[in-house]
Design an enzyme around this catalytic site. Structure first.
Site, PDB file in Angstrom:
ATOM      1  N   TYR A 241     -88.684   5.555 -10.190  1.00  0.00           N
ATOM      2  CA  TYR A 241     -88.037   5.573  -8.874  1.00  0.00           C
ATOM      3  C   TYR A 241     -88.335   4.324  -8.048  1.00  0.00           C
ATOM      4  O   TYR A 241     -87.817   4.186  -6.935  1.00  0.00           O
ATOM      5  CB  TYR A 241     -88.475   6.816  -8.094  1.00  0.00           C
ATOM      6  CG  TYR A 241     -88.064   8.101  -8.765  1.00  0.00           C
ATOM      7  CD1 TYR A 241     -86.741   8.527  -8.756  1.00  0.00           C
ATOM      8  CD2 TYR A 241     -89.000   8.895  -9.435  1.00  0.00           C
ATOM      9  CE1 TYR A 241     -86.351   9.705  -9.376  1.00  0.00           C
ATOM     10  CE2 TYR A 241     -88.632  10.080 -10.062  1.00  0.00           C
ATOM     11  CZ  TYR A 241     -87.301  10.470 -10.031  1.00  0.00           C
ATOM     12  OH  TYR A 241     -86.927  11.638 -10.654  1.00  0.00           O
TER      13      TYR A 241
ATOM     14  N   HIS B 276     -83.720   5.811  -2.201  1.00  0.00           N
ATOM     15  CA  HIS B 276     -84.434   6.973  -1.663  1.00  0.00           C
ATOM     16  C   HIS B 276     -85.900   6.666  -1.380  1.00  0.00           C
ATOM     17  O   HIS B 276     -86.561   7.411  -0.662  1.00  0.00           O
ATOM     18  CB  HIS B 276     -84.331   8.118  -2.665  1.00  0.00           C
ATOM     19  CG  HIS B 276     -84.015   9.450  -2.043  1.00  0.00           C
ATOM     20  ND1 HIS B 276     -83.495   9.611  -0.777  1.00  0.00           N
ATOM     21  CD2 HIS B 276     -84.148  10.720  -2.538  1.00  0.00           C
ATOM     22  CE1 HIS B 276     -83.329  10.901  -0.523  1.00  0.00           C
ATOM     23  NE2 HIS B 276     -83.717  11.585  -1.564  1.00  0.00           N
TER      24      HIS B 276
ATOM     25  N   ASN C   8     -88.196  16.441  -1.969  1.00  0.00           N
ATOM     26  CA  ASN C   8     -87.817  17.737  -1.403  1.00  0.00           C
ATOM     27  C   ASN C   8     -88.996  18.580  -0.937  1.00  0.00           C
ATOM     28  O   ASN C   8     -88.800  19.578  -0.237  1.00  0.00           O
ATOM     29  CB  ASN C   8     -87.002  18.536  -2.418  1.00  0.00           C
ATOM     30  CG  ASN C   8     -85.640  17.920  -2.675  1.00  0.00           C
ATOM     31  OD1 ASN C   8     -85.311  16.869  -2.148  1.00  0.00           O
ATOM     32  ND2 ASN C   8     -84.841  18.579  -3.494  1.00  0.00           N
TER      33      ASN C   8
ATOM     34  N   ASP D 190     -85.181   6.923   4.266  1.00  0.00           N
ATOM     35  CA  ASP D 190     -83.920   6.243   4.003  1.00  0.00           C
ATOM     36  C   ASP D 190     -82.797   6.909   4.791  1.00  0.00           C
ATOM     37  O   ASP D 190     -82.884   8.083   5.140  1.00  0.00           O
ATOM     38  CB  ASP D 190     -83.599   6.276   2.507  1.00  0.00           C
ATOM     39  CG  ASP D 190     -83.454   7.699   1.980  1.00  0.00           C
ATOM     40  OD1 ASP D 190     -84.463   8.433   2.000  1.00  0.00           O
ATOM     41  OD2 ASP D 190     -82.349   8.100   1.572  1.00  0.00           O
TER      42      ASP D 190
ATOM     43  N   ASN E 247     -83.424  15.315   2.726  1.00  0.00           N
ATOM     44  CA  ASN E 247     -84.189  16.484   2.286  1.00  0.00           C
ATOM     45  C   ASN E 247     -85.682  16.379   2.567  1.00  0.00           C
ATOM     46  O   ASN E 247     -86.345  17.398   2.775  1.00  0.00           O
ATOM     47  CB  ASN E 247     -83.947  16.727   0.794  1.00  0.00           C
ATOM     48  CG  ASN E 247     -82.569  17.300   0.525  1.00  0.00           C
ATOM     49  OD1 ASN E 247     -81.997  17.994   1.361  1.00  0.00           O
ATOM     50  ND2 ASN E 247     -82.020  17.009  -0.648  1.00  0.00           N
TER      51      ASN E 247
END
Length: 213
Positions: A38, A43, A90, A115, A136
């Site tokens: 990631y 994100h 999340n 973000d 989220n």
């Protein structure tokens, strides 16, 4: 900058570190997903802001606590706990809740970097409070704190290239080569905005940084 300006700056920073040697007063939370797959994704703009700050200042965020990587430091004359939740986006609120409970930090002293797809790359926006706006991580923090009364600095990552583009695919995509300068500029300004929030409040930070490149 002259040698005298440099020494004055160093003395000011030293005085701030000494004045901020007490208990943690603020939480500064960067949102993202853990793991190398990631790194560099849209994100992870919150992680990127803290990592950029570490590269500039030598701040370390490398201790595992509260389901997060954390590091104590000083910013804006206050003692701060920097947090990178390691629970995936999340569930970010679990780390924030646990740290806030441990240090007895009220929501208005928790600053979250996240973000935002509604902002162009290179832009930031400061908000004193409010809804998650579909993000989220913010949604989960609001849930676990039972409050949306915490300031946040939103970092623009750009809108989907077309309406049919899958949102999850978009926020997990990486910035293009042409966007790198813009996102680096944004995360630098985001941390400046965090400092301004600590020193003078969200309204002052919003006036200085919202709507300006």
């Amino acid at each position: 900058m002259s040698i005298f300006d440099i020494f004055a700056k160093l003395e000011k920073e030293k005085a701030e570190r000494e004045s901020a040697a007490g208990p943690v007063e603020w939480l500064v939370v960067g949102l993202g997903n853990p793991g190398s797959k990631y790194n560099g994704t849209r994100h992870n703009a919150g992680f990127r802001a803290l990592e950029h700050y570490c590269a500039k200042t030598g701040q370390r965020i490398d201790k595992m606590k509260f389901k997060a990587l954390v590091g104590e430091g000083s910013l804006g004359g206050a003692r701060v706990l920097f947090i990178k939740p390691q629970t995936f986006m999340n569930l970010s609120g679990e780390a924030v809740r646990d740290a806030a409970s441990f240090y007895k930090i009220a929501p208005d002293h928790i600053i979250v970097l996240s973000d935002d797809i509604s902002l162009d790359v290179g832009r930031i926006r400061v908000r004193a409070k409010g809804s998650a706006g579909g993000q989220n991580g913010l949604k989960n923090i609001i849930y676990h704190l039972s409050s949306d009364q915490f300031p946040r600095v939103k970092i623009g990552v750009g809108a989907k290239p077309h309406p049919d583009y899958d949102l999850a695919d978009w926020v997990l995509s990486r910035f293009t080569a042409d966007e790198q300068e813009g996102i680096d500029h944004a995360v630098d300004r985001a941390m400046q905005a965090v400092e301004e929030i600590i020193r003078n409040g969200p309204a002052s930070a919003a006036q200085l940084y919202n709507g300006k490149g």
